[in-house]
Design an enzyme around this catalytic site. Sequence first.
Site, PDB file in Angstrom:
ATOM      1  N   ASP A   1       1.876   6.430  -6.212  1.00 38.96           N
ATOM      2  CA  ASP A   1       2.161   5.531  -7.337  1.00 38.96           C
ATOM      3  C   ASP A   1       2.675   6.376  -8.490  1.00 38.96           C
ATOM      4  OD1 ASP A   1       1.374   3.132  -6.093  1.00 38.96           O
ATOM      5  OD2 ASP A   1      -0.720   3.472  -6.607  1.00 38.96           O
TER       6      ASP A   1
ATOM      7  N   ASP B   1       5.255  -1.853  -4.540  1.00 37.82           N
ATOM      8  CA  ASP B   1       4.375  -2.823  -5.195  1.00 37.82           C
ATOM      9  C   ASP B   1       5.182  -3.819  -6.023  1.00 37.82           C
ATOM     10  OD1 ASP B   1       2.240  -1.345  -4.147  1.00 37.82           O
ATOM     11  OD2 ASP B   1       2.051  -0.144  -5.972  1.00 37.82           O
TER      12      ASP B   1
END
Length: 171
Positions: free
Chosen positions: A124, A149
């Site tokens: 991330d 995401d």
Amino acid sequence: MATRSATPPSLLFWLVLAAIVVVADQVTKTLILGWFQYGEVRPVTSFFNLVRVHNTGAAFSFLADASGWQRWFFIGLGLAASAFIVWMIRGNPTQKLFCFAVTMIMGGALGNVVDRMLHGYVVDFLQFRFGFLEGLFRGGYFPSFNLADSAITLGAVCLILDEILRVRRSR
């Protein structure tokens, strides 16, 4: 003059679109892995940072502290969801918004599956801070996320929109 009805995009079109999401996701994650050390934060604006964090869990680090079984569970879940999505696209080829939505979800899921298979965690790197979130998230920092995401979120929003439009059309 005769009118022609538009042919719906083929399954191949949707699979290529999902592959584009996976490739874009993996390219951005590879850049982050190459340019950032684990935990490094580079401020871009007063409310946005580029970071490098690893998530062994799911959304909001759900199950991140589990003993390792979650890696294989989320890989299996992503692959099963993708197979189900292909089945849904094949069964609803004329529903373009629906097919777009589930394609984004599939592309995002597979992007994160690739990470879990290669690294054992998801990379991330997008981090936002909003003061109004301080009561929900430490320091007002929304949990870091990535392109995969974002595609999943876009797909979910489009699914909701598709359902709202479907209900309105049926009235």
